[in-house]
Design an enzyme around this catalytic site. Sequence first.
Site, PDB file in Angstrom:
ATOM      1  N   THR A  17       0.832  -1.212   0.000  1.00 23.07           N
ATOM      2  CA  THR A  17       0.000   0.000   0.000  1.00 23.07           C
ATOM      3  C   THR A  17       0.859   1.251   0.000  1.00 23.07           C
ATOM      4  O   THR A  17       0.443   2.295  -0.515  1.00 23.07           O
ATOM      5  CB  THR A  17      -0.929  -0.021   1.238  1.00 23.07           C
ATOM      6  OG1 THR A  17      -1.828  -1.107   1.062  1.00 23.07           O
ATOM      7  CG2 THR A  17      -1.710   1.255   1.385  1.00 23.07           C
ATOM      8  N   THR A  97       1.642  -4.213   4.316  1.00 22.08           N
ATOM      9  CA  THR A  97       1.464  -4.511   5.743  1.00 22.08           C
ATOM     10  C   THR A  97       0.956  -5.930   5.991  1.00 22.08           C
ATOM     11  O   THR A  97       1.163  -6.476   7.076  1.00 22.08           O
ATOM     12  CB  THR A  97       0.459  -3.526   6.386  1.00 22.08           C
ATOM     13  OG1 THR A  97      -0.798  -3.627   5.716  1.00 22.08           O
ATOM     14  CG2 THR A  97       0.971  -2.103   6.352  1.00 22.08           C
ATOM     15  N   ASP A  98       0.301  -6.529   4.977  1.00 19.61           N
ATOM     16  CA  ASP A  98      -0.404  -7.797   5.235  1.00 19.61           C
ATOM     17  C   ASP A  98       0.511  -8.932   5.688  1.00 19.61           C
ATOM     18  O   ASP A  98       0.166  -9.687   6.601  1.00 19.61           O
ATOM     19  CB  ASP A  98      -1.176  -8.234   3.982  1.00 19.61           C
ATOM     20  CG  ASP A  98      -2.396  -7.359   3.736  1.00 19.61           C
ATOM     21  OD1 ASP A  98      -2.829  -6.656   4.663  1.00 19.61           O
ATOM     22  OD2 ASP A  98      -2.914  -7.378   2.601  1.00 19.61           O
TER      23      ASP A  98
HETATM   24  N1  ASP Z   1      -2.679  -5.456   0.775  1.00 16.89           N
HETATM   25  C1  ASP Z   1      -1.632  -4.504   1.109  1.00 16.89           C
HETATM   26  C2  ASP Z   1      -0.318  -5.252   1.126  1.00 16.89           C
HETATM   27  O1  ASP Z   1      -0.051  -5.943   2.065  1.00 16.89           O
HETATM   28  C3  ASP Z   1      -1.927  -3.876   2.421  1.00 16.89           C
HETATM   29  C4  ASP Z   1      -0.945  -2.856   2.860  1.00 16.89           C
HETATM   30  O2  ASP Z   1       0.177  -2.739   2.404  1.00 16.89           O
HETATM   31  O3  ASP Z   1      -1.310  -2.124   3.823  1.00 16.89           O
HETATM   32  O4  ASP Z   1       0.434  -5.155   0.193  1.00 16.89           O
END
Ligand code: ASP
Length: 330
Positions: A17, A97-98
């Site tokens: 993200t 973040t995932d």
């Molecule tokens: N779906 C995204 C990822 O993990 C979520 C994020 O980065 O906050 O790439």
Amino acid sequence: MNTSSLPRIAVLATGGTIAGQAGDASKTAGYKAGVVGVDKLLDAVPALGNVARIHAEQIASIDSKDMCAALWTTLSRRIDALLAQDDIDGVVVTHGTDTLEETAYLLHLTVKSAKPVVLTAAMRPSTALSADGPLNLLNAVTVAASKDAAGKGVLVAFNNQIHSARDVTKTSTYAVDAFRSPETGALGFVQDGRVEFQRTVVRPHTAASEFAVTDAWPTVEIVASYADASRVTVDALVAAGVRGIVVAGTGNGSMHATLTHALADAVKKGVAVVRASRVGSGHVMRNGAASDDALGTVSAGTLNPYKARVLLMLALASGANDLQRIFDTY
Ligand code: ASP
């Protein structure tokens, strides 16, 4: 300022993200992750020039929900190669973040350098009002450029906090303070150029770890226990030839009786079974809510199921057979 004396930090971008893009600045959930290139991410943070000289590489452009073990191998080897260079003082990895906590723990146990390695990410896409990525990136580079960050294993700089890769986990689907280290707390903070550590990391990591990435990862899957759980998933995994299963158990790693029977059968067929908890904090005691001695299982201690899976993959890849020692050590 004489910028040639600044530390030289490699920024390795993988997507997420932090590199996300939405058609509308008010969108913080409907966007595409991993589309903005590393040069553009860096251009958005001119203050980086006061902190470090940056060497940038685009390693991948993915939503981290799609992270895979082959990319872990590429990333870990690239970080080791860069940190072996005299002209690189630290590494920052931008990530989604995932699965950040899984990649961070994998690198914590496989990178062999004492130089700082810092992961960061964002909860809001780069196009959002109040995007959190630029400040997180500046803070991550600030931590990587700090001598105090050396020798502490892989770190995660997020929302002004510094966490150990071993303990940190994502705890919110939307909030910008999405990361916590349950039980242990953050290692310290980074704000306005100041890096302060308040505690240290005691378990072995990086050069003191016995593990390495591989090109032939063993298959390890995660199975949850819950009301009315059946043995269908475990039996299917065993039939598919998995090398290991991590159980996201109830409470202190307890398991539905039906699942317990299926897992005991799996152990007899040579599958390594590790008991973790789905609770999100606390630890799983060996021979606590289930008899590991009788079942032939291993307790995950304070590792959540996702990190327990990383450690089990590394342990099986290394050929180790003293799995409980490994879970008690790392
Ligand atoms: N779906 C995204 C990822 O993990 C979520 C994020 O980065 O906050 O790439």
